[in-house]
Scaffold this motif. Structure first.
Motif, PDB file in Angstrom:
ATOM      1  N   ALA A  53       1.087  -1.288  -0.059  1.00  0.00           N
ATOM      2  CA  ALA A  53       0.214  -0.004  -0.100  1.00  0.00           C
ATOM      3  C   ALA A  53       0.857   1.337  -0.181  1.00  0.00           C
ATOM      4  O   ALA A  53       0.596   2.123  -0.783  1.00  0.00           O
ATOM      5  CB  ALA A  53      -0.819   0.002   1.238  1.00  0.00           C
ATOM      6  N   ALA A  56       2.014   2.099  -3.381  1.00  0.00           N
ATOM      7  CA  ALA A  56       0.786   2.571  -4.286  1.00  0.00           C
ATOM      8  C   ALA A  56       0.902   3.960  -4.081  1.00  0.00           C
ATOM      9  O   ALA A  56       0.863   4.560  -4.801  1.00  0.00           O
ATOM     10  CB  ALA A  56      -0.482   1.919  -3.889  1.00  0.00           C
ATOM     11  N   LYS A  57       1.206   4.228  -2.718  1.00  0.00           N
ATOM     12  CA  LYS A  57       1.012   5.771  -2.579  1.00  0.00           C
ATOM     13  C   LYS A  57       2.427   6.322  -3.241  1.00  0.00           C
ATOM     14  O   LYS A  57       2.140   7.570  -3.672  1.00  0.00           O
ATOM     15  CB  LYS A  57       1.416   6.130  -1.011  1.00  0.00           C
ATOM     16  N   SER A 155      -3.747   4.630  -9.308  1.00  0.00           N
ATOM     17  CA  SER A 155      -2.770   4.301  -8.172  1.00  0.00           C
ATOM     18  C   SER A 155      -3.657   4.510  -6.689  1.00  0.00           C
ATOM     19  O   SER A 155      -3.352   3.712  -5.961  1.00  0.00           O
ATOM     20  CB  SER A 155      -1.510   5.097  -8.372  1.00  0.00           C
ATOM     21  N   GLU A 159      -4.229   1.532  -4.257  1.00  0.00           N
ATOM     22  CA  GLU A 159      -3.868   1.666  -2.643  1.00  0.00           C
ATOM     23  C   GLU A 159      -5.107   1.138  -1.713  1.00  0.00           C
ATOM     24  O   GLU A 159      -5.070   0.733  -0.929  1.00  0.00           O
ATOM     25  CB  GLU A 159      -3.576   3.068  -2.330  1.00  0.00           C
ATOM     26  N   ASN A 163      -5.437  -1.624   0.996  1.00  0.00           N
ATOM     27  CA  ASN A 163      -5.635  -1.373   2.288  1.00  0.00           C
ATOM     28  C   ASN A 163      -6.700  -2.335   2.744  1.00  0.00           C
ATOM     29  O   ASN A 163      -7.006  -2.784   3.878  1.00  0.00           O
ATOM     30  CB  ASN A 163      -6.117  -0.056   2.485  1.00  0.00           C
TER      31      ASN A 163
END
Length: 457
Positions: A53, A56-57, A155, A159, A163
């Motif tokens: 995750a 992805a950030k 993206s 994310e 999560n």
């Protein structure tokens, strides 16, 4: 008070202690909650998912950085084999032109001889052979054709999907810890049942010993009781081994010390399910939906590759001395790039993303069907286990009354020792069944909470 009645009261107290007490579906034993949190912090899959995750950030930040200006400093030194100059004819022409300009400046006719005392300037080189450069460049994308914007949205949904997958993984870990904890509670409760049975047998040993001394029974009856004691000891050892294994498993799941886990005394309690409680969408479904949305923006991103892109470029030279006669000191400009045909790559990538999108849609439908089925299964299992608990409680009552009656008959020579041991075995089995029924009831309740997406820990 009669020893037999005292033992029976102890057994009934044990049943009362182990009996299920209603609790809110959102509450768990604080000790169990602490173990779950430690297990969540220890689990490698959850940690790995969290890192995914975070990646992805970073992808989102990379997409945003496309619109930030890129500034670079450059420095270089080059040595050519020789200076770059004009050819001889051009140099002659430039020298003649220089003479005409000078004669015109001093007032001489153009066809008059050039004065010998006036020096001519050397013809400059196009490029000196020693070249030292230092410059700064600016590249700034003003419009990416929506490609970067769609990548950013993809993206973000990725994310979110990761999560939700992390939350689903937490549910799995919590369920595993809850089940292991309940198994340990089942073992502890079963050991208490065996302790009560041991007290019963000790009472029979005392009675038979007195009966043998008074010639009222034979040593064979004592051997039968001793055999029953050995069988009981074997069961106690088996449950002790199970307890050791469960403590080891909890240690691996949570990282809690074995010494602390050995001191635990969990109790089996049923979870009360509120009938009006609404189901929530499971994290697995949310993760698939977010992944599906991410692929939708991937499709848009691939299609937007054919939209023109606009950028600005600038350049500035810090050192002028080594610039050629044709090199500018600085420049700035805007440009457009329009991808008209890329060999079909964007179309194929878009098709691939579309197929991925369809795959997620199928997974969502399948998961929803499986969850609906699991809710029905858990509800039926919970209903059956609650009904079974009521039946087993009646069995315990009947077995206890039967044992008390047979024991009195034996003491009055109206029943054999085998009848007493058989009645005691029935009491023991009934109590085991009750503990197992509590365990199954709790399992069904927990599975139902998980299936409805309202499991809290």
């Amino acid at each position: 008070m009669n020893i037999n009645k005292l033992a029976l009261k102890i057994l009934l107290m044990l049943v009362a202690i182990s009996a299920p007490s209603d609790s809110n579906a959102q509450q768990l034993d604080p000790v169990l909650q602490d173990l779950i949190q430690k297990g969540l912090n220890k689990n490698l899959n959850i940690t790995s998912n969290r890192i995914d995750a975070e990646q992805a950030k970073v992808d989102q930040q990379l997409a945003k950085s496309v619109f930030l200006p890129k500034i670079s400093l450059n420095g270089s030194y080059t040595r050519l084999n020789d200076d770059i100059t004009f050819d001889q004819n051009t140099q002659t022409l430039l020298a003649a032109t220089q003479k005409l300009v000078i004669k015109e400046a001093i007032g001489l006719p153009f066809n008059s001889p050039f004065p010998g005392n006036i020096p001519l300037q050397d013809i400059p080189n196009l490029q000196n052979k020693n070249i030292l450069k230092s410059s700064v460049d600016l590249d700034w994308v003003l419009f990416s054709g929506l490609e970067a914007s769609n990548a950013l949205k993809a993206s973000k949904h990725k994310e979110s999907s990761l999560n939700y997958l992390g939350l689903a993984e937490k549910d799995k870990v919590a369920l595993q810890i809850i089940e292991t904890y309940d198994k340990l509670a089942l073992v502890k409760a079963s050991q208490k049942v065996l302790t009560t049975s041991e007290n019963y047998l000790d009472e029979q040993v005392f009675y038979v010993k007195k009966a043998i001394e008074n010639g009222l029974t034979t040593p064979l009856n004592r051997k039968k009781i001793e055999l029953a004691q050995q069988q009981l000891a074997a069961k106690q050892l088996d449950f002790e081994h199970n307890s050791i294994l469960l403590v080891e498993l909890l240690h691996q799941l949570t990282g809690e010390s074995k010494e602390t886990l050995k001191l635990l005394n969990p109790q089996l309690r049923s979870i009360s399910i509120i009938e009006t409680a609404n189901s929530e969408k499971r994290n697995e479904i949310k993760a698939l939906e977010e992944a599906e949305r991410a692929t939708e923006y991937q499709i848009k991103m691939e299609k937007s590759s054919f939209i023109p892109k606009v950028a600005v470029k600038g350049h500035y030279e810090f050192i002028e001395d080594d610039l050629s006669l044709l090199d500018p000191k600085w420049f700035i400009g805007a440009g457009i790039k329009w991808n008209l045909y890329d060999g079909g790559q964007s179309r194929l990538k878009s098709k691939k993303a579309q197929l991925e999108n369809e795959k997620y849609r199928e997974k969502i439908q399948d998961a929803e069907e499986m969850i609906a089925l699991s809710i029905i299964k858990a509800e039926l299992s919970l209903e059956s286990s609650k009904q079974n608990t009521k039946i087993v409680e009646k069995e315990i009552e009947l077995a206890s009354d039967t044992y008390e009656m047979v024991n009195k008959q034996y003491k009055n020579n109206l029943a054999s020792i085998n009848d007493v041991l058989e009645a005691l075995t029935d009491v023991e089995k009934a109590n085991f069944k009750l503990q197992e029924s509590y365990f199954n009831e709790r399992r069904a309740a927990t599975d139902l909470l998980h299936a409805k997406g309202i499991l809290a820990y």
